[in-house]
Design a protein around this motif. Structure first.
Motif, PDB file in Angstrom:
ATOM      1  N   ILE A 294       0.840  -1.200   0.000  1.00 53.37           N
ATOM      2  CA  ILE A 294       0.000   0.000   0.000  1.00 53.37           C
ATOM      3  C   ILE A 294       0.875   1.250   0.000  1.00 53.37           C
ATOM      4  CG2 ILE A 294      -1.595   1.352   1.431  1.00 53.37           C
ATOM      5  CD1 ILE A 294      -2.961  -1.229   2.202  1.00 53.37           C
ATOM      6  N   ARG A 295       2.011   1.201   0.663  1.00 50.80           N
ATOM      7  CA  ARG A 295       2.904   2.357   0.715  1.00 50.80           C
ATOM      8  C   ARG A 295       3.571   2.636  -0.628  1.00 50.80           C
ATOM      9  NH1 ARG A 295       4.521  -0.616   5.580  1.00 50.80           N
ATOM     10  NH2 ARG A 295       3.495   0.328   7.399  1.00 50.80           N
ATOM     11  N   GLN A 296       3.557   1.656  -1.546  1.00 54.78           N
ATOM     12  CA  GLN A 296       4.208   1.830  -2.836  1.00 54.78           C
ATOM     13  C   GLN A 296       3.218   1.972  -3.987  1.00 54.78           C
ATOM     14  OE1 GLN A 296       7.320  -1.010  -3.624  1.00 54.78           O
ATOM     15  NE2 GLN A 296       8.077  -1.004  -1.519  1.00 54.78           N
ATOM     16  N   GLY A 297       2.086   1.299  -3.899  1.00 59.06           N
ATOM     17  CA  GLY A 297       1.100   1.376  -4.966  1.00 59.06           C
ATOM     18  C   GLY A 297      -0.226   0.785  -4.531  1.00 59.06           C
ATOM     19  N   PHE A 298      -1.265   1.606  -4.555  1.00 55.66           N
ATOM     20  CA  PHE A 298      -2.546   1.172  -4.006  1.00 55.66           C
ATOM     21  C   PHE A 298      -3.223   0.140  -4.892  1.00 55.66           C
ATOM     22  CE2 PHE A 298      -6.984   1.597  -2.730  1.00 55.66           C
ATOM     23  CZ  PHE A 298      -6.856   1.569  -1.344  1.00 55.66           C
TER      24      PHE A 298
END
Length: 340
Positions: A294-298
């Motif tokens: 989630i911190r890199q790509g939802f």
């Protein structure tokens, strides 16, 4: 016959139904309408709270994450990705090449293996210990209520508090190493960290299993055991031939609940070992991998969440359909057999 004694003519009944049956049908229709009025808002609320996030996650899983285009160096908003996000996880593909070691895309099958390993081992330990604890709590002895209350204490403690408690126990200079007399890196060694998670989760959740199994034991009549004793059955035979078959529905429901809970394990390994352990992903579960993504790509995280949801759904379906975890259907079949 005089006019005063004449028999009144029968009232015509165009429906052909008896008055009692007509009244019963009217009551059923009225109850059905009230059922719709009372259950309808709950169904709408569940559709909003549960259905919308699931559908939204599935839609987003087919979208590209916003970011820099490696070909042009420009920032792009994304767009339709097809099954690219799923290939990123299942096929470990990062674009047109295999995901490099250490990247999140290369950790899916490791995380899946960790999740399955934790689920199988912890549920097996919790079931065995839970049955033993439930049998003890089901006996009549002085202080039984106090024992039941004490056994439920670990389950009542929040998981985050449990993880911190065991973190200090598993510390290199902690209580456990002092007791066993060996220096073991419980929260950083590869297999040591895995067993640390298993021990902590077993201690935390076994009372929940024992409570559900105890409820099943209390439904078994004592007459069945008395009949077994009269037939000469030993204690082991009574447990194997009487207790386990009659306890099976409650036991399968308890196992189902724990399996579904273990498949989405997050907070215990995340706090206890930092979500890594050992080589860096020895205790990484699917839920931990979702949060990291989630911190890199939802959108890519939505694809991983959808995969996790499908895994849990398939496991629940197999339990209910083939392993006898559908207690309502089982009880209905038993009642139907008793009426025949």
């Amino acid at each position: 016959m005089s006019a005063a004694t004449e028999i009144p003519a029968a009232v015509p009944n165009p429906t052909g139904l008896e008055p009692q049956k007509r009244r019963r049908g009217g009551l059923n229709a009225e109850h059905g309408r009230w059922a719709v009025y009372l259950i309808g808002p709950t169904i709408v609320l569940l559709a909003i709270v549960i259905g919308y996030p699931v559908v939204s996650a599935i839609i987003q899983s087919f979208q590209l994450d916003a970011g820099l285009d490696k070909a042009t160096g420009l920032f792009v908003q994304g767009g339709f990705a097809g099954v690219t996000n799923y290939a990123h996880w299942l096929g470990q593909q990062c674009g047109n090449v295999t995901c490099p070691p250490g990247s999140l895309g290369s950790q899916f099958w490791v995380s899946m293996g960790n999740t399955v390993f934790f689920t199988i081992v912890t549920v097996a330990f919790e079931t065995l210990i839970g049955v033993w604890m439930a049998i003890i709590m089901n006996r009549n002895f002085t202080g039984r209520a106090l024992v039941r209350a004490a056994i439920l204490v670990p389950w009542a403690i929040p998981t985050a508090v449990t993880a911190k408690l065991w973190y200090f126990i598993f510390d290199a200079n902690g209580v456990l190493n002092h007791v066993i007399g060996h220096q073991i890196l419980w929260t950083s060694g590869e297999w040591a960290s895995r067993w640390a998670v298993i021990i902590a989760d077993t201690w935390k959740t076994t009372p929940f299993m024992a409570l559900l199994i105890l409820a099943g034991l209390q439904l078994i009549p004592e007459d069945v055991y008395e009949a077994g004793k009269m037939d000469g059955a030993s204690t082991l035979q009574r447990f194997w031939l009487i207790t386990l078959p009659l306890l099976r529905p409650a036991l399968m429901v308890a196992i189902l609940f724990r399996v579904l809970d273990a498949l989405r394990m997050y907070d215990l390994p995340a706090i206890l070992t930092g979500g890594g352990g050992g080589s860096g992903n020895a205790t990484t579960t699917l839920s931990i991998l979702v949060v990291d993504q989630i911190r890199q790509g939802f959108n890519s995280a939505s694809a991983l969440s959808t995969i996790t949801f499908l895994v849990i759904f398939i496991v629940a379906f197999l339990f209910v359909r083939f392993l006898g975890a559908n207690v309502v259907q089982t009880q209905a079949a038993q009642q139907k057999g008793e009426l025949k």
